[in-house]
Write an enzyme that holds these catalytic residues in place. Sequence first.
Site: not given
Length: 551
Positions: A186, A333, A442, A447
């Site tokens: 991530t 994820e 974003k 992000w």
Amino acid sequence: MTLQGLTMDYKLNLPAILRRADQLYSRKEIVTRRPDKSFHRYTYADFVSRAKKLSVALKGLGVGEGDRVGTLAWNTYGHLEAYFGIPCAGAVLHTLNPRLHEDDLAFIANHAEDKVMMVDEPLVPVFEKFREKAESIQHVVVFNYGDGADLPDWAIPYEELLAGADEGEFEYPDPDETDAAALCYTSGTTGRPKGALYSHRSIVLHSMMSAMGNAFSLGPDDCVLPVVPMFHVNAWGLPFTSALVGAKQVMPGPHLDPASLIEDYEQEGVTFTAGVPTVYLAMLRALDAEQGEHDLSALRQLVIGGAAVPKSVIKAYDERHGIEVIHAWGMTEMDPIGSVAKLTLEMKELPEDEQLEYRAKQGYPTSFVEVRARGDEGIIPWDGQAMGELEVRGHSVIKKYFNTDEGDDKFTEDGWFKTGDVVTIDEYGFIKITDRSKDLIKSGGEWISSVELENALMAHPAVAEAAVIAMPHERWDERPLAAIVLNEGETVTDEDLRKHLESDFAKFWLPDAYEFVEEIPKTATGKFLKMALREQFKDYTPSTGSPAAKS
């Protein structure tokens, strides 16, 4: 006692996809834009042969079962070979995002314990910034486009590595479906970056799902160009899906400017492409400026994800250029596609403006992905009005982060993953994201953590308080704005604050503007009230600021 079915135990794994590509699609073409903008062309047969050699070569470097092999590369034929050669060596493909700060890249490489790093030649300077910090790396292979003579002494030229490998030593492995095949991290918006470890089964099922008619409708007649980088959640799985269905693949390399992409689309007859909104906003402006100069009639579907797509963009591509825009949503994820906004037959009978409303939503969940949303009173109804945090489960959703207990609180007691997105779900099962938890920003599909920026800003001796909020941006969708309260008697400039941040953050993280205020609105518990702050700066523009906000 249950009665067992009498079907073969055929494992769903990446070697099976590679074998199928070799047997059925050997004549299909794979095209890559090299760094110098020239085109490299070869067939699936060539690709498979080289992937096999890479598998043999990696074993020769000491790569064993479950070892992680990192890649730091653009969308190229070499990277595609790594996508299959690494898992076929029993190892785990681990893609790294070169846009991250060097400290994050070092952390990720060390946390993953990458044994080998494969680097695109233009990205060698990026790798050099964290090479000495990545202690687990034993070998560095560089995807070279020349003879490799100019590479550093510590680098192994990729072509030299393959030349020394004997394809005859390769045997198709048959790993268990649950064995790890790929690892993506991530962006580290809440704490350090966390790893999502995908199994062979999850990737194969994700590939089948994305090729289905209720998703991307991909087949051997398609020509696929993934604008989304192969270092960003495995290019949304498109390289795997394309190999599974035998689609022609066009890899744009580092050239993601509108002129290069339009040339690729037109010259190669691209039928399907996908990426984040910023790329296609720029391309729309270019197409509008050159109306009628390009033939993109082959392009039947343009998938946009990573951030919300403005309705005006969907409408403009339709009406002015005859290109269908499909909105999609997902997460690292989820490996990563979670939903696709494809209209049902019932929706297609609605007036065009109502259809557009549905197309701008995130859509219905893909096959074997289940969704629900939880509000303050529990699971919300699917009425398009009630709001709650989206929870998901399915074949490609992780059940835990790799090698850490951090993030365990994102999983419910009954095994669902809490996405952090606040949504409504309507009677058709269409998801609409209405807000994001934890005030993430974003920008261009990437992000940015407002909390990390705030903490860093408040570490400056002149700053008493700092709150970072997302402001709408025509090109990047959102950009950060920092509201600053200074300590009494202190002065500081925008440039001072930028310099304070730039050593710790990637450039795209840095706020576009710094506004100095007397106080930041707070909740009763002393937390920043960002809803009020957004309202205060609702008319703000980067060039002039907001007089009302400053007064």
